[in-house]
Design an enzyme around this catalytic site. Structure first.
Site, PDB file in Angstrom:
ATOM      1  N   ARG A 143       0.852  -1.196   0.000  1.00 66.03           N
ATOM      2  CA  ARG A 143       0.000   0.000   0.000  1.00 66.03           C
ATOM      3  C   ARG A 143       0.888   1.246   0.000  1.00 66.03           C
ATOM      4  O   ARG A 143       1.062   1.910   1.003  1.00 66.03           O
ATOM      5  CB  ARG A 143      -0.913  -0.002   1.236  1.00 66.03           C
ATOM      6  CG  ARG A 143      -2.028   1.018   1.181  1.00 66.03           C
ATOM      7  CD  ARG A 143      -2.565   1.311   2.554  1.00 66.03           C
ATOM      8  NE  ARG A 143      -1.554   1.900   3.418  1.00 66.03           N
ATOM      9  CZ  ARG A 143      -1.228   3.195   3.414  1.00 66.03           C
ATOM     10  NH1 ARG A 143      -1.822   4.034   2.592  1.00 66.03           N
ATOM     11  NH2 ARG A 143      -0.296   3.642   4.232  1.00 66.03           N
TER      12      ARG A 143
ATOM     13  N   GLU B 211       6.522   0.442   7.088  1.00 63.89           N
ATOM     14  CA  GLU B 211       6.103   1.511   6.186  1.00 63.89           C
ATOM     15  C   GLU B 211       5.246   0.961   5.046  1.00 63.89           C
ATOM     16  O   GLU B 211       5.651   0.034   4.334  1.00 63.89           O
ATOM     17  CB  GLU B 211       7.338   2.212   5.610  1.00 63.89           C
ATOM     18  CG  GLU B 211       7.066   3.536   4.957  1.00 63.89           C
ATOM     19  CD  GLU B 211       6.657   4.610   5.954  1.00 63.89           C
ATOM     20  OE1 GLU B 211       5.879   5.497   5.563  1.00 63.89           O
ATOM     21  OE2 GLU B 211       7.108   4.562   7.111  1.00 63.89           O
TER      22      GLU B 211
ATOM     23  N   ASP C 121       4.950   4.321  10.899  1.00 64.96           N
ATOM     24  CA  ASP C 121       4.781   5.746  10.607  1.00 64.96           C
ATOM     25  C   ASP C 121       3.391   6.047  10.080  1.00 64.96           C
ATOM     26  O   ASP C 121       2.840   7.113  10.342  1.00 64.96           O
ATOM     27  CB  ASP C 121       5.849   6.199   9.607  1.00 64.96           C
ATOM     28  CG  ASP C 121       5.926   7.712   9.505  1.00 64.96           C
ATOM     29  OD1 ASP C 121       5.855   8.384  10.553  1.00 64.96           O
ATOM     30  OD2 ASP C 121       6.041   8.227   8.381  1.00 64.96           O
ATOM     31  N   ASP C 122       2.796   5.115   9.323  1.00 67.50           N
ATOM     32  CA  ASP C 122       1.450   5.338   8.778  1.00 67.50           C
ATOM     33  C   ASP C 122       0.410   5.412   9.895  1.00 67.50           C
ATOM     34  O   ASP C 122      -0.555   6.175   9.802  1.00 67.50           O
ATOM     35  CB  ASP C 122       1.076   4.209   7.807  1.00 67.50           C
ATOM     36  CG  ASP C 122       2.063   4.117   6.657  1.00 67.50           C
ATOM     37  OD1 ASP C 122       2.305   5.132   5.999  1.00 67.50           O
ATOM     38  OD2 ASP C 122       2.618   3.022   6.441  1.00 67.50           O
TER      39      ASP C 122
ATOM     40  N   ASN D 295      -2.410  11.379   0.427  1.00 73.13           N
ATOM     41  CA  ASN D 295      -1.320  11.592  -0.518  1.00 73.13           C
ATOM     42  C   ASN D 295      -1.454  10.646  -1.708  1.00 73.13           C
ATOM     43  O   ASN D 295      -2.060   9.591  -1.583  1.00 73.13           O
ATOM     44  CB  ASN D 295       0.031  11.324   0.176  1.00 73.13           C
ATOM     45  CG  ASN D 295       0.386  12.379   1.191  1.00 73.13           C
ATOM     46  OD1 ASN D 295       0.268  13.559   0.930  1.00 73.13           O
ATOM     47  ND2 ASN D 295       0.816  11.942   2.371  1.00 73.13           N
TER      48      ASN D 295
END
Length: 617
Positions: free
Chosen positions: A218, A308, A331-332, A473
């Site tokens: 993803r 990530e 981080d997501d 994004n």
């Protein structure tokens, strides 16, 4: 005589390298660096200066006016020195250095400073119209001159951040096979099953502190890019160094290649990954478990593993499974949560009240949205001592089937269930906004243009200063643009996005859109973990990072409509974030670097990698 001296130095270096490769302690080795006045200083290489990694060669322990030795396996010299990106300085080698390292004739006669080389490179970059061409040029620079690459990022961060990372990195990943030049990092595919530890040992650097790993399922809002998702770990670690000051040699990007379900890539003759459908289920879990076990066995428990761009179901499962046993960070989920929470806390300076006084509506109920919400609820408890169950009632979600409500409980995924509240089912976003009456509308859907004029106008009718956060994004997937948010609210919106937007002028006033960029948090967060020797990540550390970032937003920033500080300040901000995270680690009891430094901000700054050229013997 000069040649004989070099041979003896090479012998010392080879002995030391053999020791390092056997995994023995190198504390006996000290670097004798000469000052310009001819005196020398002994550098204690046990220091954690340089991103918390043992500074074996004393480079960062020395001051900038001291001479250092360009070590590789031996003393780098001649043609090999020019081909070594860690020590190459291009035309900045002085005439004395060219004589000492056999560079005469291998370079044009001009001596050009690092600053002038920066100027030339920026002129070249600005001549390109396509962002992807700029990206390729910067990656080629990283391959030949590491210090100049990072110096360029530090000095021109605001201009280059969208090139090195989102949105340009998304296009780079889509075309990674076509633009592939030189491998960076480790590629661990199903072909290496049962041999992952052996693969890790192939990496030449042994003192790894930060790993960013993806399986490419993803990538941003672009879907399954398989092996070509490697652009994400490479970009993230470039920011760890440029913004967080973690030494480049201590960073390791890794791609876990378990196949791809992207038919276009499987049929692409230039695709660089294994050509099979994505592995799932037990085979996938066993492969990831072998990877995590090998990481801990090879690098110890203080190495940070950042997950990530894994798919939602795997991202939550990996974080839950390995959080108690490894130093892991997603981080997501966690990074995005900390950044967005910081924006919400900073927005209170304009909105007034506490978080518990407001209502929040998330459009998109994936890993990013629910991660933000969980941290938001925790901060409400932290601010107003509101119980978590009550805090969650202030937070609503919309997924692909509409508003998440109690009547849907049986069909909901586990991570969505805490956000199912009593309300009639609704599917239209305008109707949902009017019913819930949120102060903040937060987009984490990955679906562009979903915050329509009707939706934004509904928010404006309910709030004097509607808070609109279009976080998806890249730019094409943003729920709305900055211009739309400001125009449709008649200039009253407080706006932030995931990708950058230019300033907007409305009725004579210029608005500066905030960018909820994870780069505000994860580099400083990682540095804080490294410099404190943390062995686990706790949610309280994420709250500390959010509060530290929000504290950097000034009254002047608020008057411009900003809820994040200016990007050029981000390296200084990272030091404050790192200090707050480290302080919380010491408070919780997960920090192992003792004794605790008295001034954590100054210690963080001292740990940061310096990308300026150094003078060689």
């Amino acid at each position: 005589m000069q040649r004989a001296v070099k041979i003896s130095v090479v012998a010392i270096s080879l002995s030391e390298q053999i020791t390092r490769r056997r995994g023995l302690c190198c504390c006996w080795f000290a670097s004798m660096d000469e000052k310009k006045d001819g005196s020398s200083t002994t550098v204690d290489t046990r220091s954690t200066v340089g991103g918390g990694v043992q500074d074996v060669y004393g480079e960062d322990c020395a001051t900038e006016d001291q001479l250092i030795t360009p070590w590789t396996l031996s003393v780098a010299s001649g043609y090999n020195l020019l081909r070594d990106p860690r020590h190459n300085k291009g035309l900045a080698f002085t005439h004395k250095e060219r004589d000492a390292h056999y560079l005469r004739g291998l370079l044009p006669p001009a001596v050009i400073s690092q600053q002038l080389q920066e100027k030339r490179l920026m002129q070249n970059l600005r001549s390109f119209e396509a962002p992807l061409h700029k990206y390729i040029t910067l990656m080629e620079l990283l391959d030949r001159d590491e210090k100049l690459f990072f110096k360029l990022l530090v000095d021109y961060m605001e201009e280059l951040l969208p090139i090195i990372y989102t949105p340009t990195v998304g296009e780079a990943c889509q075309k990674y096979g076509s633009i592939f030049r030189r491998p960076r990092g480790l590629y661990i595919s199903l072909n290496e099953k049962g041999k992952i530890l052996e693969v890790l040992k192939n990496w030449p650097e042994k003192s790894i502190q930060v790993i960013v790993v993806t399986d490419g399922e993803r990538i941003l809002g672009l879907g399954d890019l398989g092996c070509q998702g490697m652009g994400i770990p490479v970009g993230k670690l470039a920011l760890y160094t440029a913004l967080g000051g973690v030494r480049p040699s201590a960073c390791l990007p890794i791609n876990i290649d378990v196949g791809t379900n992207n038919e276009k890539l499987l049929n692409d003759e230039f695709y660089i990954g294994i050509r099979q459908r994505r592995e799932i289920g037990k085979e996938y879990r066993d492969f990831l478990h072998e990877f995590m076990t090998a990481i801990k066995q090879n690098y110890g428990e203080k190495v940070l593993v950042q997950f990530e761009d894994f798919a939602n179901h795997n991202a939550f499962e990996l974080l839950e499974k390995y959080g108690p046993t490894h130093l892991v960070f997603n981080d997501d989920i966690q990074g995005t949560a900390a950044v967005v929470l910081s924006g919400l806390v900073a927005a209170l300076k304009s909105l007034g009240g506490t978080l518990a006084d407001h209502t929040f509506l998330f459009f998109g109920a994936g890993e990013a949205g629910t991660g933000i919400a969980e941290l938001l609820a925790l901060e409400m408890w932290h601010q107003a001592k509101l119980p978590l169950d009550e805090s969650r009632k202030k937070i609503w979600f919309v997924d692909s089937k509409g508003l998440i409500v109690s009547s849907r409980m049986e069909s909901l995924q586990l991570f969505k269930k805490p956000w199912a509240h009593d309300h009639e089912p609704l599917t239209n976003l305008v109707d949902i906004v009017k019913a819930i009456k949120p102060t903040a509308l937060i987009g984490t859907s990955g679906q562009g243009k979903t915050f329509t004029k009707e939706v934004i106008e509904a928010m404006a009718s309910l709030n004097k200063k509607p808070l609109i956060m279009a976080l998806s994004n890249p730019t094409t997937q943003s729920e709305c643009t900055a211009e739309e948010a400001y125009y449709w609210t008649e200039g009253r919106a407080i706006f932030a996005s995931g990708s950058p937007f230019n300033p907007v002028e409305y009725k004579g006033k210029v608005f500066f859109p905030g960018q909820a960029n994870n780069a505000y948090v994860f580099p400083g967060f990682g540095l804080g973990l490294v410099m404190s020797g943390s062995i686990r990540v706790h949610k309280e550390m994420l709250l500390a990072a959010s509060e530290a970032l929000a504290g950097e937003v000034t009254e002047e920033d608020c008057q411009k409509g900003m809820i994040y500080p200016p990007i050029p300040n981000i390296r200084k901000i990272s030091a404050h974030v790192a200090a707050s995270v480290a302080a919380k680690a010491y408070e919780i009891g997960v920090a192992t670097r003792l004794p605790r430094p008295e001034n954590l901000v100054k210690f963080a700054e001292s740990c940061m990698y310096n990308p300026s050229y150094r003078s060689y013997r």
